[in-house]
Design a protein around this motif. Sequence first.
Motif, PDB file in Angstrom:
ATOM      1  N   VAL A 294      29.261  -3.935  51.580  1.00  0.00           N
ATOM      2  CA  VAL A 294      29.221  -4.007  50.109  1.00  0.00           C
ATOM      3  C   VAL A 294      28.054  -3.192  49.560  1.00  0.00           C
ATOM      4  O   VAL A 294      28.199  -2.451  48.586  1.00  0.00           O
ATOM      5  N   GLY A 295      26.886  -3.317  50.192  1.00  0.00           N
ATOM      6  CA  GLY A 295      25.705  -2.636  49.681  1.00  0.00           C
ATOM      7  C   GLY A 295      25.846  -1.124  49.670  1.00  0.00           C
ATOM      8  O   GLY A 295      25.557  -0.463  48.666  1.00  0.00           O
ATOM      9  N   SER A 296      26.308  -0.558  50.778  1.00  0.00           N
ATOM     10  CA  SER A 296      26.450   0.898  50.834  1.00  0.00           C
ATOM     11  C   SER A 296      27.540   1.388  49.886  1.00  0.00           C
ATOM     12  O   SER A 296      27.432   2.497  49.328  1.00  0.00           O
ATOM     13  N   ALA A 297      28.583   0.588  49.677  1.00  0.00           N
ATOM     14  CA  ALA A 297      29.620   0.963  48.706  1.00  0.00           C
ATOM     15  C   ALA A 297      29.047   0.991  47.292  1.00  0.00           C
ATOM     16  O   ALA A 297      29.348   1.906  46.503  1.00  0.00           O
ATOM     17  N   VAL A 298      28.216   0.020  46.963  1.00  0.00           N
ATOM     18  CA  VAL A 298      27.569  -0.009  45.646  1.00  0.00           C
ATOM     19  C   VAL A 298      26.692   1.235  45.468  1.00  0.00           C
ATOM     20  O   VAL A 298      26.700   1.880  44.409  1.00  0.00           O
ATOM     21  N   GLY A 299      25.946   1.587  46.510  1.00  0.00           N
ATOM     22  CA  GLY A 299      25.089   2.770  46.425  1.00  0.00           C
ATOM     23  C   GLY A 299      25.874   4.047  46.234  1.00  0.00           C
ATOM     24  O   GLY A 299      25.531   4.887  45.387  1.00  0.00           O
ATOM     25  N   GLY A 300      26.951   4.220  47.016  1.00  0.00           N
ATOM     26  CA  GLY A 300      27.751   5.438  46.918  1.00  0.00           C
ATOM     27  C   GLY A 300      28.464   5.575  45.586  1.00  0.00           C
ATOM     28  O   GLY A 300      28.423   6.636  44.945  1.00  0.00           O
ATOM     29  N   VAL A 301      29.106   4.506  45.138  1.00  0.00           N
ATOM     30  CA  VAL A 301      29.841   4.548  43.872  1.00  0.00           C
ATOM     31  C   VAL A 301      28.882   4.704  42.698  1.00  0.00           C
ATOM     32  O   VAL A 301      29.129   5.481  41.762  1.00  0.00           O
ATOM     33  N   GLY A 302      27.755   3.969  42.741  1.00  0.00           N
ATOM     34  CA  GLY A 302      26.778   4.054  41.652  1.00  0.00           C
ATOM     35  C   GLY A 302      26.216   5.456  41.499  1.00  0.00           C
ATOM     36  O   GLY A 302      26.095   5.975  40.381  1.00  0.00           O
ATOM     37  N   LEU A 303      25.879   6.106  42.616  1.00  0.00           N
ATOM     38  CA  LEU A 303      25.337   7.461  42.550  1.00  0.00           C
ATOM     39  C   LEU A 303      26.397   8.452  42.089  1.00  0.00           C
ATOM     40  O   LEU A 303      26.112   9.356  41.282  1.00  0.00           O
ATOM     41  N   ALA A 304      27.637   8.309  42.559  1.00  0.00           N
ATOM     42  CA  ALA A 304      28.707   9.223  42.149  1.00  0.00           C
ATOM     43  C   ALA A 304      28.952   9.143  40.649  1.00  0.00           C
ATOM     44  O   ALA A 304      29.103  10.179  39.971  1.00  0.00           O
ATOM     45  N   LEU A 305      28.982   7.920  40.104  1.00  0.00           N
ATOM     46  CA  LEU A 305      29.190   7.759  38.665  1.00  0.00           C
ATOM     47  C   LEU A 305      28.032   8.353  37.867  1.00  0.00           C
ATOM     48  O   LEU A 305      28.224   8.950  36.800  1.00  0.00           O
ATOM     49  N   ALA A 306      26.810   8.205  38.408  1.00  0.00           N
ATOM     50  CA  ALA A 306      25.640   8.766  37.722  1.00  0.00           C
ATOM     51  C   ALA A 306      25.704  10.287  37.689  1.00  0.00           C
ATOM     52  O   ALA A 306      25.376  10.910  36.665  1.00  0.00           O
ATOM     53  N   GLY A 311      22.542  13.336  32.894  1.00  0.00           N
ATOM     54  CA  GLY A 311      21.484  12.778  32.066  1.00  0.00           C
ATOM     55  C   GLY A 311      20.464  11.985  32.853  1.00  0.00           C
ATOM     56  O   GLY A 311      20.702  11.596  34.008  1.00  0.00           O
ATOM     57  N   LEU A 312      19.317  11.722  32.222  1.00  0.00           N
ATOM     58  CA  LEU A 312      18.204  11.051  32.886  1.00  0.00           C
ATOM     59  C   LEU A 312      18.473   9.584  33.165  1.00  0.00           C
ATOM     60  O   LEU A 312      18.311   9.115  34.296  1.00  0.00           O
ATOM     61  N   VAL A 313      18.919   8.843  32.144  1.00  0.00           N
ATOM     62  CA  VAL A 313      19.107   7.402  32.311  1.00  0.00           C
ATOM     63  C   VAL A 313      20.200   7.088  33.333  1.00  0.00           C
ATOM     64  O   VAL A 313      19.997   6.251  34.228  1.00  0.00           O
ATOM     65  N   PRO A 314      21.393   7.718  33.250  1.00  0.00           N
ATOM     66  CA  PRO A 314      22.398   7.456  34.297  1.00  0.00           C
ATOM     67  C   PRO A 314      21.895   7.797  35.696  1.00  0.00           C
ATOM     68  O   PRO A 314      22.205   7.096  36.658  1.00  0.00           O
ATOM     69  N   ALA A 315      21.095   8.874  35.801  1.00  0.00           N
ATOM     70  CA  ALA A 315      20.568   9.253  37.108  1.00  0.00           C
ATOM     71  C   ALA A 315      19.659   8.162  37.662  1.00  0.00           C
ATOM     72  O   ALA A 315      19.763   7.791  38.837  1.00  0.00           O
ATOM     73  N   LEU A 316      18.778   7.634  36.840  1.00  0.00           N
ATOM     74  CA  LEU A 316      17.866   6.576  37.298  1.00  0.00           C
ATOM     75  C   LEU A 316      18.637   5.313  37.682  1.00  0.00           C
ATOM     76  O   LEU A 316      18.290   4.636  38.654  1.00  0.00           O
ATOM     77  N   ALA A 373      23.628  19.090  42.209  1.00  0.00           N
ATOM     78  CA  ALA A 373      24.544  17.985  41.897  1.00  0.00           C
ATOM     79  C   ALA A 373      25.538  17.774  43.030  1.00  0.00           C
ATOM     80  O   ALA A 373      25.831  16.637  43.422  1.00  0.00           O
ATOM     81  N   TRP A 374      26.066  18.868  43.584  1.00  0.00           N
ATOM     82  CA  TRP A 374      26.970  18.746  44.730  1.00  0.00           C
ATOM     83  C   TRP A 374      26.213  18.234  45.960  1.00  0.00           C
ATOM     84  O   TRP A 374      26.767  17.502  46.779  1.00  0.00           O
ATOM     85  N   GLY A 375      24.949  18.643  46.079  1.00  0.00           N
ATOM     86  CA  GLY A 375      24.153  18.145  47.196  1.00  0.00           C
ATOM     87  C   GLY A 375      23.999  16.643  47.157  1.00  0.00           C
ATOM     88  O   GLY A 375      24.197  15.947  48.172  1.00  0.00           O
ATOM     89  N   LEU A 376      23.682  16.102  45.992  1.00  0.00           N
ATOM     90  CA  LEU A 376      23.571  14.646  45.869  1.00  0.00           C
ATOM     91  C   LEU A 376      24.941  13.978  45.912  1.00  0.00           C
ATOM     92  O   LEU A 376      25.054  12.802  46.263  1.00  0.00           O
ATOM     93  N   GLY A 377      25.979  14.740  45.561  1.00  0.00           N
ATOM     94  CA  GLY A 377      27.334  14.205  45.746  1.00  0.00           C
ATOM     95  C   GLY A 377      27.619  13.950  47.211  1.00  0.00           C
ATOM     96  O   GLY A 377      28.297  12.973  47.572  1.00  0.00           O
ATOM     97  N   ALA A 378      27.096  14.829  48.081  1.00  0.00           N
ATOM     98  CA  ALA A 378      27.234  14.609  49.522  1.00  0.00           C
ATOM     99  C   ALA A 378      26.474  13.355  49.957  1.00  0.00           C
ATOM    100  O   ALA A 378      26.894  12.655  50.883  1.00  0.00           O
ATOM    101  N   VAL A 379      25.369  13.051  49.290  1.00  0.00           N
ATOM    102  CA  VAL A 379      24.624  11.826  49.587  1.00  0.00           C
ATOM    103  C   VAL A 379      25.463  10.602  49.226  1.00  0.00           C
ATOM    104  O   VAL A 379      25.513   9.616  49.982  1.00  0.00           O
ATOM    105  N   ALA A 380      26.123  10.648  48.074  1.00  0.00           N
ATOM    106  CA  ALA A 380      27.006   9.550  47.675  1.00  0.00           C
ATOM    107  C   ALA A 380      28.132   9.360  48.694  1.00  0.00           C
ATOM    108  O   ALA A 380      28.482   8.223  49.066  1.00  0.00           O
ATOM    109  N   ALA A 381      28.689  10.470  49.165  1.00  0.00           N
ATOM    110  CA  ALA A 381      29.738  10.389  50.184  1.00  0.00           C
ATOM    111  C   ALA A 381      29.202   9.787  51.474  1.00  0.00           C
ATOM    112  O   ALA A 381      29.900   9.020  52.157  1.00  0.00           O
ATOM    113  N   SER A 382      27.955  10.099  51.827  1.00  0.00           N
ATOM    114  CA  SER A 382      27.348   9.540  53.035  1.00  0.00           C
ATOM    115  C   SER A 382      27.266   8.027  52.949  1.00  0.00           C
ATOM    116  O   SER A 382      27.537   7.313  53.925  1.00  0.00           O
TER     117      SER A 382
END
Length: 413
Positions: A294-306, A311-316, A373-382
């Motif tokens: 559950v935790g890693s899914a929350v991290g991946g989905v949250g980062l992808a949506l951001a 923007g700054l606030v969604p990124a944080l 942005a694509w680089g951090l997208g790869a982080v979300a996929a990880s």
Amino acid sequence: MRVLRVHDPFHRGQLAIAALFCSLGFQYATWAARIPAIKADLGLTAAEVGVLLMAAGVGAAVSFPLVAMLMRRFDSRRIAILSAIGLALMLPALAAAPNFPVALAVMCFDGFLVGCLNVSMNAQGAALESRHERNAMARLHATFSGGSLLAALVASGMNAVTSTVAVHFAAAAVILFLLVAYASTGLLTEEGTKEEAQEKTQESKAKGEKKGAKQGKWALPSRMTLWMCCAMAFGTVTEGAMNDWSALYLKDVAKASAELAPLGIAVVSGMMVVARLFADGWRSRWGDGRIVVVGSAVGGVGLALALLSGGLVPALIGFACVGLGVAAVTPCVYVAAANQGSDTLTLVAAMGTTGLLAGPPLIGFIAHASSLAWGLGAVAASALVVSLCGTRIRWTPPVPASGTAEEGVLTQG
């Protein structure tokens, strides 16, 4: 003045092992914080900085065969102390490197020592949990993140005093030596883990495993070990890449000011520290498997949506999701690996160290080929890959939280 002493064996061992975790986080973040200065001093290009970071990952990867042999021949306490001392010496050595090839050699050996310390300190943590039948690993990993935060504060303070990398690294080495000195007073000895080793040996014999006849020899990892390796590698890629690239994303993509850009690593590290302080209780309530999936899914989905929102606030907010979601991944996987034996723990730890050190430059290569942005997208996929792997690992049942109020009290002596 009366000195506070910890009389409870569990907490005494926990504090000593925590000093090792803190030292590793502190050492890693210390040299990472001065990458721009090292780049300028050696006249490196951006590509050469990526290769320098990759050298540490290569050193960690090649450490596995030797660390596996050392773990079978020596106790984890001795390996942990010697490797921690070596890492303290690597900082002045890196500051004194006269050119790029020497710096590469230093970083490669640094990665090797990180692999040694990573395996041995997690073996100590797993043995502590096994002996006292209490969860401790998440809080131990919290001190790794705490060490990174401490290193950032020290780096900021040293920058205000002097811009010389050598002076900063010398001061950091002194702090590391103090942490190692404290850790050496309370680590579990070989005798302290002998009971657990005997229990595992008897358990293996009872199951009639053929491995008993080939003890000490290399064998192909099991399918579950491979899933653990995959979860650990992608989990540490997520953790390491966020620490190294979050500030740059805020500055270049989210267009944050220079004052707000450092909030990226502060949010990720801060959330990881807080989550790891509470994660052992979560493990007792919900179990390691659910925490990881559950935790890693929350991290991946949250980062992808951001990243999609911009923007700054969604990124944080997305960075906070990553820190919260992946905080307990590595502690849980280390415990699961330790339950399979020292060889499994060594292999999984080697993959974790490789992911932590090699992940950031890999994300950099992706960002260079496309965008950050694509680089951090790869982080979300990880992070999502970690969630998938977590469904394939056989987790141990939750350990009930201790309800005794007397345990762990600091008494004056």
